[in-house]
Write a protein that holds these residues in place. Structure first.
Motif, PDB file in Angstrom:
ATOM      1  N   GLN A  45       0.787  -1.330   0.169  1.00  0.00           N
ATOM      2  CA  GLN A  45       0.064  -0.150  -0.013  1.00  0.00           C
ATOM      3  C   GLN A  45       0.777   1.188  -0.121  1.00  0.00           C
ATOM      4  N   SER A  46       0.490   2.368  -0.595  1.00  0.00           N
ATOM      5  CA  SER A  46       1.071   3.679  -0.464  1.00  0.00           C
ATOM      6  C   SER A  46       0.402   4.396   0.766  1.00  0.00           C
ATOM      7  N   CYS A  47       1.211   5.007   1.514  1.00  0.00           N
ATOM      8  CA  CYS A  47       0.903   5.824   2.845  1.00  0.00           C
ATOM      9  C   CYS A  47       1.391   7.079   2.941  1.00  0.00           C
ATOM     10  N   GLN A  48       0.470   7.993   3.442  1.00  0.00           N
ATOM     11  CA  GLN A  48       0.817   9.405   3.796  1.00  0.00           C
ATOM     12  C   GLN A  48       1.535   9.234   5.160  1.00  0.00           C
ATOM     13  N   VAL A  49       2.753  10.106   5.221  1.00  0.00           N
ATOM     14  CA  VAL A  49       3.493  10.132   6.521  1.00  0.00           C
ATOM     15  C   VAL A  49       2.816  11.480   7.413  1.00  0.00           C
ATOM     16  N   SER A  50       1.854  11.089   8.055  1.00  0.00           N
ATOM     17  CA  SER A  50       0.960  12.082   8.699  1.00  0.00           C
ATOM     18  C   SER A  50       1.883  12.833  10.030  1.00  0.00           C
ATOM     19  N   ASP A  51       2.827  12.276  10.540  1.00  0.00           N
ATOM     20  CA  ASP A  51       3.784  12.682  11.663  1.00  0.00           C
ATOM     21  C   ASP A  51       4.817  11.912  11.635  1.00  0.00           C
ATOM     22  N   LEU A  52       5.686  12.978  11.816  1.00  0.00           N
ATOM     23  CA  LEU A  52       7.276  12.612  11.852  1.00  0.00           C
ATOM     24  C   LEU A  52       7.833  13.348  13.599  1.00  0.00           C
ATOM     25  N   GLN A  53       7.733  12.712  14.491  1.00  0.00           N
ATOM     26  CA  GLN A  53       8.126  13.336  15.701  1.00  0.00           C
ATOM     27  C   GLN A  53       9.329  12.706  16.587  1.00  0.00           C
ATOM     28  N   LEU A  54      10.411  13.545  16.664  1.00  0.00           N
ATOM     29  CA  LEU A  54      11.541  13.056  17.436  1.00  0.00           C
ATOM     30  C   LEU A  54      11.219  12.950  18.626  1.00  0.00           C
ATOM     31  N   LEU A  55      11.488  11.846  19.299  1.00  0.00           N
ATOM     32  CA  LEU A  55      11.443  11.567  20.770  1.00  0.00           C
ATOM     33  C   LEU A  55      12.558  11.635  21.589  1.00  0.00           C
ATOM     34  N   GLY A  84      17.630  10.278  18.966  1.00  0.00           N
ATOM     35  CA  GLY A  84      17.598  10.143  17.286  1.00  0.00           C
ATOM     36  C   GLY A  84      16.199   9.038  17.009  1.00  0.00           C
ATOM     37  N   VAL A  85      15.456   8.867  17.877  1.00  0.00           N
ATOM     38  CA  VAL A  85      14.359   7.930  17.710  1.00  0.00           C
ATOM     39  C   VAL A  85      13.088   8.774  17.431  1.00  0.00           C
ATOM     40  N   TYR A  86      12.380   8.450  16.274  1.00  0.00           N
ATOM     41  CA  TYR A  86      11.317   9.156  15.569  1.00  0.00           C
ATOM     42  C   TYR A  86       9.982   8.254  15.845  1.00  0.00           C
ATOM     43  N   ARG A  87       9.051   8.794  16.284  1.00  0.00           N
ATOM     44  CA  ARG A  87       7.795   8.250  15.931  1.00  0.00           C
ATOM     45  C   ARG A  87       6.813   8.538  14.778  1.00  0.00           C
ATOM     46  N   VAL A  88       6.614   7.727  14.005  1.00  0.00           N
ATOM     47  CA  VAL A  88       6.146   7.945  12.764  1.00  0.00           C
ATOM     48  C   VAL A  88       4.855   7.336  12.686  1.00  0.00           C
ATOM     49  N   ILE A  89       4.078   8.107  12.006  1.00  0.00           N
ATOM     50  CA  ILE A  89       2.547   7.592  11.895  1.00  0.00           C
ATOM     51  C   ILE A  89       2.248   7.636  10.328  1.00  0.00           C
ATOM     52  N   LEU A  90       1.540   6.583   9.973  1.00  0.00           N
ATOM     53  CA  LEU A  90       1.223   6.315   8.439  1.00  0.00           C
ATOM     54  C   LEU A  90      -0.237   6.118   8.424  1.00  0.00           C
ATOM     55  N   GLN A 145      -9.287   0.919  12.078  1.00  0.00           N
ATOM     56  CA  GLN A 145      -8.199   1.441  12.370  1.00  0.00           C
ATOM     57  C   GLN A 145      -7.844   2.232  11.011  1.00  0.00           C
ATOM     58  N   VAL A 146      -7.280   3.734  11.299  1.00  0.00           N
ATOM     59  CA  VAL A 146      -6.767   4.338  10.202  1.00  0.00           C
ATOM     60  C   VAL A 146      -5.509   4.783  10.027  1.00  0.00           C
ATOM     61  N   GLU A 147      -4.525   4.376  11.285  1.00  0.00           N
ATOM     62  CA  GLU A 147      -3.179   4.639  11.090  1.00  0.00           C
ATOM     63  C   GLU A 147      -2.349   3.544  11.677  1.00  0.00           C
ATOM     64  N   LEU A 148      -1.162   3.654  11.343  1.00  0.00           N
ATOM     65  CA  LEU A 148      -0.141   2.737  11.819  1.00  0.00           C
ATOM     66  C   LEU A 148       1.028   3.438  12.401  1.00  0.00           C
ATOM     67  N   GLU A 149       1.574   2.967  13.623  1.00  0.00           N
ATOM     68  CA  GLU A 149       2.629   3.552  14.408  1.00  0.00           C
ATOM     69  C   GLU A 149       4.094   2.910  14.248  1.00  0.00           C
ATOM     70  N   LEU A 150       5.035   3.565  13.957  1.00  0.00           N
ATOM     71  CA  LEU A 150       6.324   2.848  13.680  1.00  0.00           C
ATOM     72  C   LEU A 150       7.240   3.891  14.775  1.00  0.00           C
ATOM     73  N   HIS A 151       8.398   3.232  15.454  1.00  0.00           N
ATOM     74  CA  HIS A 151       9.586   3.808  15.987  1.00  0.00           C
ATOM     75  C   HIS A 151      10.688   3.459  15.229  1.00  0.00           C
TER      76      HIS A 151
END
Length: 242
Positions: free
Chosen positions: A9-19, A22-28, A66-72
């Motif tokens: 699937q193609s995803c929008q990166v709706s959030d890219l937050q530095l925690l 150097g670890v980012y919380r990424v919401i797709l 569910q509408v989004e996925l979270e990655l670290h």
């Protein structure tokens, strides 16, 4: 165990937050509007423009509608692949392939659950812990999260928020300078687990980290008579011992 069919699937990166560290919380958010079925503990692959695939644990459990996925994701300035990945994330759109992985929870076992995570291995454990906490009747849950420094606990308040009479959190720092204010547990992560072995003699154990860390932990647990069939990790699938 049968897993769901893999799809791209193609995803929008709706959030890219530095925690932290150097670890980012990424919401797709998938452009198609739906998320493929997956199980708590599975991972996905981000497909880069050159054809490379980078694997990351899905840090959230599956939920209805569910509408989004979270990655670290940890940014590694010395890695060309990591720089390329973040360039694509910052552009706002990526392709993913999921679900992947055989280390997951489909239902809640009738025994204690022990989650052992090094660094961003916490992402996989977060998915399974939140899945378990949302199910009635779960047994005791133990989380051992290891980091080189206290700053490595990039979501420090979340496990504290989970804490209850049935959820037990043990952060472990491996490298503590003499002047550091850290007063918690120190040393190798698996040593902390072994120290507490009498708390969960008959348990399901999940490990997330580098192959070296996972196999060192596995060997230490086996030496303490934990059953091999009750110890789970994605490493056993993608980096099997010869």
């Amino acid at each position: 165990m049968q897993i769901n069919q893999v799809s791209t699937q193609s995803c929008q990166v709706s959030d890219l937050q530095l925690l932290s560290e150097g670890v980012y919380r990424v919401i797709l958010k998938p452009h198609q509007g739906y998320i493929p079925d997956y199980r708590a503990g599975q991972y996905l692959e981000i497909l880069l423009a050159g054809g490379e695939a980078s694997a990351f644990s899905i840090a959230c459990p599956p939920v209805p509608m569910q509408v989004e996925l979270e990655l670290h994701i940890q940014k590694l300035p010395s890695s060309a692949n990591s720089i390329k990945l973040f360039n694509e994330l910052e552009q706002g759109s990526v392709s993913i392939r999921m679900p992947k992985g055989q280390c997951f929870l489909e239902s809640i076992p009738d025994r204690p659950l022990v989650f052992i995570a090094a660094g961003t291995g916490f992402a996989q454990m977060k998915s399974m812990i939140e899945f378990s906490l949302n199910k009635p009747g779960h047994k005791e849950i133990y989380l051992y999260w290891g980091a080189r420094s206290p700053e490595g606990f990039y979501m420090p308040n979340l496990p504290i928020h989970w804490a209850s009479s049935q959820f037990h959190y043990h952060p472990v720092v491996s490298d503590v300078p003499g002047e550091d204010s850290w007063k918690g547990r120190q040393g190798l992560l698996f040593e902390a687990v072994i120290d507490d072995k009498n708390l969960f003699p008959d348990s399901e154990i999940f490990i997330s980290g580098s192959p070296q860390m996972v196999y060192a932990t596995f060997d230490a647990l086996r030496a303490e008579n934990f059953k091999a069939e009750n110890i789970h990790s994605d490493v056993f699938e993608y980096a099997p011992r010869s």
